[in-house]
Design a protein around this motif. Sequence first.
Motif, short mmCIF file in Angstrom:
data_model
loop_
_atom_site.label_atom_id
_atom_site.label_comp_id
_atom_site.label_asym_id
_atom_site.label_seq_id
_atom_site.Cartn_x
_atom_site.Cartn_y
_atom_site.Cartn_z
N THR A 2 0.79 -1.16 0.10
CA THR A 2 0.08 -0.18 -0.05
C THR A 2 0.79 1.41 0.12
OG1 THR A 2 -1.60 -0.99 1.30
CG2 THR A 2 -1.91 1.25 1.06
N ALA A 38 -7.60 -1.52 -7.06
CA ALA A 38 -8.08 -2.97 -7.00
C ALA A 38 -7.38 -4.11 -6.60
CB ALA A 38 -8.63 -3.02 -8.73
N TYR A 39 -6.36 -4.10 -7.04
CA TYR A 39 -5.38 -5.12 -6.57
C TYR A 39 -5.26 -5.44 -5.18
CZ TYR A 39 -1.14 -7.96 -5.47
OH TYR A 39 -0.34 -8.67 -4.81
N GLU A 55 -7.40 -4.40 -2.81
CA GLU A 55 -8.58 -4.57 -2.28
C GLU A 55 -8.81 -6.17 -2.43
OE1 GLU A 55 -12.50 -4.57 -0.66
OE2 GLU A 55 -10.74 -3.38 -0.29
N TRP A 56 -8.37 -6.81 -3.62
CA TRP A 56 -8.48 -8.20 -3.90
C TRP A 56 -7.69 -8.82 -3.07
CZ3 TRP A 56 -4.12 -11.03 -6.23
CH2 TRP A 56 -4.74 -12.41 -6.73
N ARG A 57 -6.45 -8.51 -2.66
CA ARG A 57 -5.82 -9.04 -1.44
C ARG A 57 -6.23 -8.99 -0.15
NH1 ARG A 57 -2.16 -12.47 -2.18
NH2 ARG A 57 -0.20 -11.59 -0.91
N ARG A 58 -6.73 -7.87 0.22
CA ARG A 58 -7.62 -7.68 1.38
C ARG A 58 -8.86 -8.74 1.68
NH1 ARG A 58 -11.82 -6.28 3.81
NH2 ARG A 58 -13.05 -5.83 1.87
N ARG A 59 -9.43 -8.77 0.48
CA ARG A 59 -10.68 -9.83 0.40
C ARG A 59 -9.95 -11.39 0.41
NH1 ARG A 59 -15.41 -7.59 -1.07
NH2 ARG A 59 -15.52 -5.67 -1.85
N GLN A 60 -8.85 -11.59 -0.02
CA GLN A 60 -8.29 -12.92 0.15
C GLN A 60 -7.98 -13.26 1.44
OE1 GLN A 60 -4.94 -13.20 -2.61
NE2 GLN A 60 -6.17 -14.75 -3.79
N ASP A 85 3.72 -8.20 -2.68
CA ASP A 85 2.67 -7.21 -3.14
C ASP A 85 3.49 -5.93 -3.81
OD1 ASP A 85 0.08 -8.38 -2.46
OD2 ASP A 85 1.10 -8.31 -0.11
#
Length: 393
Positions: free
Chosen positions: A74, A126-127, A129-134, A368
């Motif tokens: 981030t 977007a990337y 957020e995808w990692r956070r959701r994972q 990341d």
Amino acid sequence: MPVAMHDHRVIAQALQTSHKPTAVDQGRTDAFGQRRCRLGILDDVVVKRHDPAGARVLFDGDIGGIPKRLIPGTIALGAFTFTMDSLPGTPQIQNIIPTTFFKTNTWAAPWLGVIGGVFILVVGLAYLEWRRRQAAAANEGYGTDHTNEPEEIAKEALPNPLLAILPLGVVGVLNKVFTTLIPHLYGASNDVQLAGMAKPLTTPVSSVAAIWAVEGALLMGIVTVLVFAFRPVSQKFADGTKAAVAGSLLASMNTASEYGFGAVIASLPGFLVIKDALKAIPNPLVNEAITVTTLAGITGSASGGLSIALAAMADQFLAAANAAGISPEVLHRVASMASGGMDTLPHNGAVITLLAVTGLTHRQAYGDIFAITCIKTLSVFVVIGVYYATGIV
């Protein structure tokens, strides 16, 4: 996302001493709402080699329980990408070096820079957020037994977040004002008569206007900090000045050594072979982008790779661009953005510092950072495609 200031250590130290970055961080949930502020902002304003224990790891454990390992990626998105070299007017060395070679200013190709910056921000967020959701799906929380956790600073001792951002706003606005004003005040050249010299020292203003504009804007940013936060700065003036001067000298020596290193590399037979091979790439913008980002990756430095590439090949890039009817402003923006592409490989100094300050390892967090690096590199070719498709500058 902050305006990255990692090569301007004096104003960075002034901001840090007055607790302004922390004020912005702790005020963010009130300003934007907690759901939009899961991942904070961090830069070398607060990630400092000289004070890792006091660095603010901008994460609120009560908001979503995001793994700490996502923080470096981030930070990389906020500090190593669009704020560093994409957005027009950014006072970074990566955005200043091309002005000397192409006779441009830091606001070169503003629309291309904005388009590239928006692409990086949207795809990068977007990337992440995808990692956070994972991580959330796997019930992975912030984690335990971390090192270099932030120290608590009482909220009542902090300035208003909007007031804390003001010095950076002053830098951005006055950079634009001075960029326009300096050529009108000094004309095409500036003559200085020094004692003992038979002829005056003549400086082409076009090659230094961008540097003068940034220096003037940074000085006014420091003045703004002093006006609104004189007491906390004055209380820590001695220690803060030592850190600021040491950091400024480090940045100056790093840049000077990179220029010298570039001159040596450019004279080696192996580099001449690479240079001749790159001439086989017919498109001047693609040629420039690949050359700059490759050398940035080899040296592990955006400014180092950019300095080497332009010192050795700027004339070649300009000649090819002129033959193709391409503005030097486009060359500037492509070179600047490409320098911040593959520079953040594992041996990059900023990456090593970032991981050290956050108390994480390459194994934990570099994946990341590398993903953000790939997005940043891709953005350069997106910008080139947009230019050829629309002609916008």
